[in-house]
Design an enzyme around this catalytic site. Structure first.
Site, PDB file in Angstrom:
ATOM      1  N   TRP A   1      -6.376 -16.086   2.747  1.00 48.44           N
ATOM      2  CA  TRP A   1      -5.073 -16.170   3.226  1.00 48.44           C
ATOM      3  C   TRP A   1      -4.414 -14.789   2.891  1.00 48.44           C
ATOM      4  O   TRP A   1      -3.011 -14.354   3.737  1.00 48.44           O
ATOM      5  CB  TRP A   1      -3.878 -17.227   2.821  1.00 48.44           C
ATOM      6  CG  TRP A   1      -4.125 -17.867   1.141  1.00 48.44           C
ATOM      7  CD1 TRP A   1      -3.513 -16.792   0.546  1.00 48.44           C
ATOM      8  CD2 TRP A   1      -4.328 -18.589   0.799  1.00 48.44           C
ATOM      9  NE1 TRP A   1      -3.039 -17.324  -0.811  1.00 48.44           N
ATOM     10  CE2 TRP A   1      -4.580 -18.309  -0.631  1.00 48.44           C
ATOM     11  CE3 TRP A   1      -5.693 -19.488   1.022  1.00 48.44           C
ATOM     12  CZ2 TRP A   1      -4.530 -19.704  -1.428  1.00 48.44           C
ATOM     13  CZ3 TRP A   1      -6.262 -20.082   0.109  1.00 48.44           C
ATOM     14  CH2 TRP A   1      -5.934 -20.314  -0.925  1.00 48.44           C
TER      15      TRP A   1
ATOM     16  N   LEU B   1      -4.878 -34.352  -1.157  1.00 49.63           N
ATOM     17  CA  LEU B   1      -3.825 -33.144  -1.848  1.00 49.63           C
ATOM     18  C   LEU B   1      -2.318 -33.429  -1.799  1.00 49.63           C
ATOM     19  O   LEU B   1      -1.563 -33.495  -2.924  1.00 49.63           O
ATOM     20  CB  LEU B   1      -3.515 -32.153  -0.379  1.00 49.63           C
ATOM     21  CG  LEU B   1      -4.559 -31.028  -0.382  1.00 49.63           C
ATOM     22  CD1 LEU B   1      -4.417 -29.987   1.185  1.00 49.63           C
ATOM     23  CD2 LEU B   1      -4.491 -29.811  -1.243  1.00 49.63           C
ATOM     24  N   GLY B   2      -2.267 -35.224  -1.448  1.00 53.08           N
ATOM     25  CA  GLY B   2      -1.388 -35.717  -1.607  1.00 53.08           C
ATOM     26  C   GLY B   2      -0.061 -35.181  -1.233  1.00 53.08           C
ATOM     27  O   GLY B   2       0.064 -34.276   0.041  1.00 53.08           O
TER      28      GLY B   2
ATOM     29  N   CYS C   1       2.115 -14.712 -16.631  1.00 54.60           N
ATOM     30  CA  CYS C   1       3.366 -15.126 -17.313  1.00 54.60           C
ATOM     31  C   CYS C   1       3.032 -16.699 -17.398  1.00 54.60           C
ATOM     32  O   CYS C   1       4.376 -16.898 -16.321  1.00 54.60           O
ATOM     33  CB  CYS C   1       4.300 -14.613 -16.457  1.00 54.60           C
ATOM     34  SG  CYS C   1       5.759 -15.173 -17.661  1.00 54.60           S
TER      35      CYS C   1
ATOM     36  N   TYR D   1      11.723 -21.199   0.323  1.00 49.30           N
ATOM     37  CA  TYR D   1      10.502 -21.131   0.460  1.00 49.30           C
ATOM     38  C   TYR D   1       9.703 -20.332   1.053  1.00 49.30           C
ATOM     39  O   TYR D   1       9.629 -19.816   1.074  1.00 49.30           O
ATOM     40  CB  TYR D   1      10.186 -21.623  -0.999  1.00 49.30           C
ATOM     41  CG  TYR D   1       8.596 -21.070  -1.421  1.00 49.30           C
ATOM     42  CD1 TYR D   1       8.143 -20.144  -2.420  1.00 49.30           C
ATOM     43  CD2 TYR D   1       7.561 -21.161  -1.031  1.00 49.30           C
ATOM     44  CE1 TYR D   1       7.572 -19.591  -2.182  1.00 49.30           C
ATOM     45  CE2 TYR D   1       6.081 -20.915  -0.724  1.00 49.30           C
ATOM     46  CZ  TYR D   1       6.132 -20.171  -2.080  1.00 49.30           C
ATOM     47  OH  TYR D   1       5.034 -19.349  -1.262  1.00 49.30           O
TER      48      TYR D   1
ATOM     49  N   GLU E   1       0.906 -21.992   2.210  1.00 49.40           N
ATOM     50  CA  GLU E   1       1.934 -21.730   1.459  1.00 49.40           C
ATOM     51  C   GLU E   1       2.139 -23.178   1.489  1.00 49.40           C
ATOM     52  O   GLU E   1       2.356 -23.466   0.129  1.00 49.40           O
ATOM     53  CB  GLU E   1       2.823 -20.694   1.941  1.00 49.40           C
ATOM     54  CG  GLU E   1       3.240 -19.756   2.022  1.00 49.40           C
ATOM     55  CD  GLU E   1       2.888 -19.061   0.878  1.00 49.40           C
ATOM     56  OE1 GLU E   1       3.089 -19.698  -0.274  1.00 49.40           O
ATOM     57  OE2 GLU E   1       2.169 -18.102   0.778  1.00 49.40           O
TER      58      GLU E   1
ATOM     59  N   ASP F   1       9.643 -20.334  -6.338  1.00 53.22           N
ATOM     60  CA  ASP F   1       9.123 -21.002  -6.423  1.00 53.22           C
ATOM     61  C   ASP F   1       9.265 -21.282  -7.420  1.00 53.22           C
ATOM     62  O   ASP F   1       8.922 -20.316  -8.410  1.00 53.22           O
ATOM     63  CB  ASP F   1       7.635 -20.552  -6.118  1.00 53.22           C
ATOM     64  CG  ASP F   1       6.484 -19.877  -6.111  1.00 53.22           C
ATOM     65  OD1 ASP F   1       7.197 -18.698  -7.347  1.00 53.22           O
ATOM     66  OD2 ASP F   1       5.433 -19.958  -6.378  1.00 53.22           O
TER      67      ASP F   1
ATOM     68  N   CYS G   1       1.553 -11.665 -22.719  1.00 53.65           N
ATOM     69  CA  CYS G   1       2.379 -10.900 -23.405  1.00 53.65           C
ATOM     70  C   CYS G   1       2.116  -9.151 -23.031  1.00 53.65           C
ATOM     71  O   CYS G   1       2.516  -8.144 -22.243  1.00 53.65           O
ATOM     72  CB  CYS G   1       4.210 -11.348 -23.581  1.00 53.65           C
ATOM     73  SG  CYS G   1       4.675 -12.681 -23.282  1.00 53.65           S
TER      74      CYS G   1
ATOM     75  N   GLN H   1       2.184 -27.287  -4.133  1.00 55.88           N
ATOM     76  CA  GLN H   1       1.222 -28.463  -4.608  1.00 55.88           C
ATOM     77  C   GLN H   1      -0.184 -28.345  -4.996  1.00 55.88           C
ATOM     78  O   GLN H   1      -0.517 -29.675  -6.177  1.00 55.88           O
ATOM     79  CB  GLN H   1       1.312 -29.484  -3.496  1.00 55.88           C
ATOM     80  CG  GLN H   1       0.357 -29.596  -2.471  1.00 55.88           C
ATOM     81  CD  GLN H   1       0.762 -30.889  -1.497  1.00 55.88           C
ATOM     82  OE1 GLN H   1       1.297 -30.473  -0.474  1.00 55.88           O
ATOM     83  NE2 GLN H   1       0.012 -31.457  -0.275  1.00 55.88           N
TER      84      GLN H   1
ATOM     85  N   CYS I   1       1.321  -7.781 -19.864  1.00 56.84           N
ATOM     86  CA  CYS I   1       1.841  -7.874 -18.210  1.00 56.84           C
ATOM     87  C   CYS I   1       2.848  -6.756 -18.345  1.00 56.84           C
ATOM     88  O   CYS I   1       3.265  -5.748 -18.839  1.00 56.84           O
ATOM     89  CB  CYS I   1       3.744  -9.058 -19.366  1.00 56.84           C
ATOM     90  SG  CYS I   1       4.560  -9.133 -17.752  1.00 56.84           S
TER      91      CYS I   1
ATOM     92  N   CYS J   1      10.936  -7.138 -20.007  1.00 53.84           N
ATOM     93  CA  CYS J   1      11.790  -8.440 -20.581  1.00 53.84           C
ATOM     94  C   CYS J   1      12.562  -8.726 -21.929  1.00 53.84           C
ATOM     95  O   CYS J   1      12.441  -8.342 -22.794  1.00 53.84           O
ATOM     96  CB  CYS J   1      10.223  -8.736 -20.645  1.00 53.84           C
ATOM     97  SG  CYS J   1      10.185 -10.518 -21.034  1.00 53.84           S
TER      98      CYS J   1
HETATM   99  S1  SF4 Z   1       6.121 -10.118 -20.949  1.00 51.00           S
HETATM  100 FE1  SF4 Z   1       7.831 -11.087 -19.936  1.00 51.00          FE
HETATM  101  S2  SF4 Z   1       7.173 -11.267 -17.871  1.00 51.00           S
HETATM  102 FE2  SF4 Z   1       6.133 -10.380 -19.002  1.00 51.00          FE
HETATM  103  S3  SF4 Z   1       4.062 -12.161 -18.881  1.00 51.00           S
HETATM  104 FE3  SF4 Z   1       6.006 -11.839 -21.380  1.00 51.00          FE
HETATM  105  S4  SF4 Z   1       7.369 -13.133 -20.716  1.00 51.00           S
HETATM  106 FE4  SF4 Z   1       6.220 -13.268 -18.765  1.00 51.00          FE
END
Ligand code: SF4
Length: 331
Positions: free
Chosen positions: A27, A83-84, A193, A121, A40, A139, A200, A45, A203, A209
């Site tokens: 998609w 899929l419900g 996340c 959404y 979407e 979401d 983290c 779900q 990330c 953060c």
């Molecule tokens: S640093 Fe913050 S935003 Fe990134 S994965 Fe960790 S908790 Fe999630």
């Protein structure tokens, strides 16, 4: 709450990460509203891996919004079966008929939002991905990422917190690239996340953060109202004879499950002889947790209300998710 992130720097870091980390999903290879919309609704779900075969089969069966609008309801429910949340499939068909009557998908957020079953959404997802409009999606994945970024102490079940997070999502949005930005944020929630084990160190938003800086990542998002779980034990019987399977159909007036086919339960077939257990699985519908045991069984005569259905036909019927799992062909 910690300081507001540097949205501009966070936006760039997220975009860079998404360019190299995004998954190649069917998609994402299109900006056509119909397949984007189907994906979407399914992804609200179902996990991506489980949704993929459904998505492909659904589009083979109903390749256009016109085909979906014209489909018999039993065909639609059969394609959705497993899929419900069947009201979503029924609403999709209502919306498809509205789209066909209007001569095509509307191109504005408010007009999309006015279609049956399309909430904030889905309207934001279609508006941004298909039409490049600057609407941020919110979401479960985005809520989690934002609640952590901001160390937001509000209950994410409350309207007030949702509004605050929706405003933050809108502020964070890259208005020049809303499609990529929205998908990047959802992808980060799905891949990095994570609810229980956020990665983290990997990330791109770590420098921005607050939850991470405070060492309180797993405290967010805050969810106060938890509905109590209800445990349900259910025994279903797989009764086969001469290549036919014994089933019953839920009558009209049974709400969202009307028209679906089920395997008999042991209590509905008191005359059955129960043989070995075939499988056992868990199935959750909102806060009801079912433990389902599937037994092979035989019966001299099927009581009124039950139907012998030839095995090849069974796959074409709308089966409930429990029935599909009991037959071993649902995730
Ligand atoms: S640093 Fe913050 S935003 Fe990134 S994965 Fe960790 S908790 Fe999630």
């Amino acid at each position: 709450m910690f300081a507001t992130p540097d949205w501009s720097a966070a936006r760039k870091a997220l975009a860079r990460w998404y360019r190299q980390a995004q998954r190649d999903l069917p998609w994402r290879r299109t900006a056509e509203p119909y397949p984007v919309w189907v994906s979407e609704v399914m992804l609200q779900q179902t996990r991506v891996a489980a949704a993929l075969p459904y998505y492909q089969r659904f589009l083979e069966r109903f390749p256009t919004v016109e085909a979906l609008a014209a489909a018999p309801e039993q065909d639609l429910l059969a394609a959705w079966s497993g899929l419900g949340y069947y009201s979503r499939a029924r609403n999709m068909q209502k919306a498809a008929r509205q789209v066909v009557a209007q001569g095509g998908f509307p191109r504005g957020f408010a007009e999309l939002r006015a279609l049956a079953g399309i909430g904030d959404y889905t309207a934001a997802a279609i508006a941004s991905i298909c039409f490049g409009l600057p609407h941020a999606v919110l979401d479960g994945n985005v809520i989690r990422v934002l609640a952590r970024l901001l160390a937001d102490p509000g209950d994410t079940g409350s309207t007030r917190t949702r509004r605050r997070l929706a405003a933050a999502a809108q502020e964070f949005l890259d208005c020049h690239s809303p499609a990529a930005h929205n998908q990047a944020l959802m992808e980060l929630g799905a891949l990095v996340c994570l609810p229980r084990q956020p990665d983290c160190p990997r990330c791109p938003l770590r420098p921005h953060c607050s939850a991470h800086a405070e060492g309180r990542v797993l405290e967010f998002p805050v969810k106060l109202r938890k509905q109590e779980k209800v445990e349900v034990a259910l025994n279903v019987l797989l009764v086969e004879r001469a290549g036919k399977l014994l089933l019953w159909q839920r009558p009209a007036g049974e709400g969202r499950m009307a028209g679906f086919w089920e395997l008999p339960s042991d209590s509905a077939l008191p005359g059955a002889i129960v043989h070995e257990e075939l499988r056992r699985f868990r199935h959750t519908i909102t806060h009801h947790h079912h433990t389902v045991c599937v037994f092979r069984a035989s019966i001299a005569r099927a009581p009124r209300g039950f139907v012998w259905v030839a095995r090849p036909r069974v796959d074409k019927l709308p089966l409930s998710t429990i029935a599909r799992k009991a037959l071993g062909d649902a995730p």
